[in-house]
Design an enzyme around this catalytic site. Structure first.
Site, PDB file in Angstrom:
ATOM      1  N   ASN A  10     -18.752 -16.264  16.920  1.00 58.85           N
ATOM      2  CA  ASN A  10     -17.765 -16.125  15.846  1.00 58.85           C
ATOM      3  C   ASN A  10     -17.063 -14.783  16.039  1.00 58.85           C
ATOM      4  O   ASN A  10     -17.666 -13.737  15.830  1.00 58.85           O
ATOM      5  CB  ASN A  10     -18.477 -16.186  14.488  1.00 58.85           C
ATOM      6  CG  ASN A  10     -17.549 -15.855  13.340  1.00 58.85           C
ATOM      7  OD1 ASN A  10     -16.325 -15.962  13.474  1.00 58.85           O
ATOM      8  ND2 ASN A  10     -18.108 -15.446  12.212  1.00 58.85           N
ATOM      9  N   LYS A  12     -14.567 -13.564  14.368  1.00 59.45           N
ATOM     10  CA  LYS A  12     -14.010 -12.990  13.127  1.00 59.45           C
ATOM     11  C   LYS A  12     -12.580 -12.474  13.393  1.00 59.45           C
ATOM     12  O   LYS A  12     -11.826 -13.132  14.092  1.00 59.45           O
ATOM     13  CB  LYS A  12     -14.922 -11.866  12.613  1.00 59.45           C
ATOM     14  CG  LYS A  12     -16.395 -12.242  12.616  1.00 59.45           C
ATOM     15  CD  LYS A  12     -17.261 -11.224  11.948  1.00 59.45           C
ATOM     16  CE  LYS A  12     -18.709 -11.609  12.115  1.00 59.45           C
ATOM     17  NZ  LYS A  12     -19.597 -10.937  11.216  1.00 59.45           N
ATOM     18  N   HIS A  99     -18.687 -19.339   5.906  1.00 57.94           N
ATOM     19  CA  HIS A  99     -19.290 -18.141   6.498  1.00 57.94           C
ATOM     20  C   HIS A  99     -19.518 -17.123   5.387  1.00 57.94           C
ATOM     21  O   HIS A  99     -18.739 -17.063   4.424  1.00 57.94           O
ATOM     22  CB  HIS A  99     -18.368 -17.567   7.588  1.00 57.94           C
ATOM     23  CG  HIS A  99     -19.008 -16.425   8.315  1.00 57.94           C
ATOM     24  ND1 HIS A  99     -18.932 -15.145   7.848  1.00 57.94           N
ATOM     25  CD2 HIS A  99     -19.767 -16.389   9.439  1.00 57.94           C
ATOM     26  CE1 HIS A  99     -19.619 -14.351   8.667  1.00 57.94           C
ATOM     27  NE2 HIS A  99     -20.137 -15.083   9.642  1.00 57.94           N
ATOM     28  N   GLU A 171     -27.609 -18.320   8.049  1.00 62.82           N
ATOM     29  CA  GLU A 171     -27.326 -16.918   8.335  1.00 62.82           C
ATOM     30  C   GLU A 171     -27.716 -16.069   7.125  1.00 62.82           C
ATOM     31  O   GLU A 171     -26.947 -15.975   6.155  1.00 62.82           O
ATOM     32  CB  GLU A 171     -25.835 -16.728   8.615  1.00 62.82           C
ATOM     33  CG  GLU A 171     -25.344 -17.523   9.803  1.00 62.82           C
ATOM     34  CD  GLU A 171     -24.077 -16.902  10.374  1.00 62.82           C
ATOM     35  OE1 GLU A 171     -24.121 -16.432  11.502  1.00 62.82           O
ATOM     36  OE2 GLU A 171     -23.065 -16.850   9.651  1.00 62.82           O
ATOM     37  N   GLY A 177     -24.385  -8.611  11.054  1.00 67.18           N
ATOM     38  CA  GLY A 177     -23.685  -7.378  11.401  1.00 67.18           C
ATOM     39  C   GLY A 177     -24.446  -6.114  11.031  1.00 67.18           C
ATOM     40  O   GLY A 177     -23.887  -5.027  11.026  1.00 67.18           O
ATOM     41  N   SER A 215     -27.326 -10.950  13.728  1.00 69.66           N
ATOM     42  CA  SER A 215     -27.716  -9.943  14.720  1.00 69.66           C
ATOM     43  C   SER A 215     -28.449 -10.522  15.934  1.00 69.66           C
ATOM     44  O   SER A 215     -29.390  -9.925  16.456  1.00 69.66           O
ATOM     45  CB  SER A 215     -28.545  -8.828  14.065  1.00 69.66           C
ATOM     46  OG  SER A 215     -27.755  -8.165  13.093  1.00 69.66           O
ATOM     47  N   GLY A 237     -21.221 -10.036  16.643  1.00 69.77           N
ATOM     48  CA  GLY A 237     -20.975  -8.869  17.500  1.00 69.77           C
ATOM     49  C   GLY A 237     -21.241  -9.097  18.982  1.00 69.77           C
ATOM     50  O   GLY A 237     -20.418  -8.721  19.828  1.00 69.77           O
TER      51      GLY A 237
END
Ligand code: PEP
Length: 258
Positions: A10, A12, A99, A171, A177, A215, A237
């Protein structure tokens, strides 16, 4: 045991269209250097880029699929800034719905998300519904109630066949994050719970992909993907650069090839 996986990134609000093209070419090239991975049908590689990158990314890779980060439930009209399902047709296979940033930054609620899931089906996309608790909810012992509520409301009114065609991404909001990952036990516990809830909704509950997100990185992906009832990962990330994302894909290959 052989498993099938979805390895999803993802992005973002990262990567311009030209950066996205560069990434796709580089990742596609890396996959091509590993013919066993390139041939592997049990691993689906999926990226959710920005909307404006979807069209330029069309046809760049046979191996990397694209999804939309969101979808609106109306087809057209005075909805400034929204993305119509008509505009996504021919460009995506999956659409991400609910999300945690859509829920917590933009205030989307379960009834909006349920409309989006229904819209995804109407237009032939596979919805990937994201659910997960905040730290406050976890510490208050509300994780399981919250997961049940988000799942029940998100999937309300769908047929058993439709439910069999959704993907669910668990999630935990506190792990997104933040560098904090749910332990494999914590993740497996919630995934098994989701599987049990799905059992009441469709006879095909075993086939529904349940992804973990929060993460995920090369250092923990093998252990996470090895857990029962985890059929993939949704990566933020660590999906922004080719190398770590490729390493995560490779960790899934180590499991399917066992
Ligand atoms: C996400 O955005 O869905 C996510 C899980 O992000 P990160 O991997 O950075 O925690």
């Amino acid at each position: 045991m052989k498993k099938e996986f979805i390895i999803a990134g993802n992005w973002k609000m990262h990567h311009t269209a030209s950066e996205s093209i560069e990434f796709f070419k580089a990742l596609d090239g890396k996959i091509a250097e590993h013919p066993e991975l390139a041939r592997e049908k049990r691993i689906e590689i999926l990226i959710f880029p920005s909307f404006i990158s979807l069209y330029p990314l069309k046809g760049i890779s046979q191996k990397i699929k694209t999804g939309a980060q969101d979808i609106f439930f109306e087809e057209k009209g005075a909805f400034t800034g929204e993305i119509s399902p008509l505009m996504l047709q021919g460009l995506v296979t999956y659409v991400l719905i609910g999300h945690s940033e859509r829920r917590h930054v933009f205030g989307e609620i379960d009834s909006d998300l349920n409309k989006k899931v229904k819209t995804a089906f109407k237009f032939g996309f596979s919805p990937m519904l994201c659910i997960g608790e905040t730290l406050v909810e976890r510490e208050a012992g509300k994780t399981f109630d919250l997961i049940k509520e988000q799942l029940d409301k998100g999937l309300e009114g769908l047929s058993a066949e439709e439910i069999a065609a959704v993907a669910i991404a668990y999630e935990p909001v506190w792990a997104i994050g933040t560098g904090k990952t749910a332990s494999p036990d914590q993740a497996r516990e919630v995934h098994s719970f989701i599987r049990e809830l799905l059992k009441e909704k469709t006879p095909a509950f075993r086939d529904i992909p349940l992804l973990y997100g929060g993460s995920v990185k090369p250092g923990n992906s093998f252990e996470i993907l090895s857990q029962k009832d985890i059929n993939g990962v949704l990566v933020g990330g660590a999906s922004l650069k080719v190398e770590p994302f490729f390493d995560i894909i490779q960790s899934s290959y180590k499991i399917v090839a066992k």
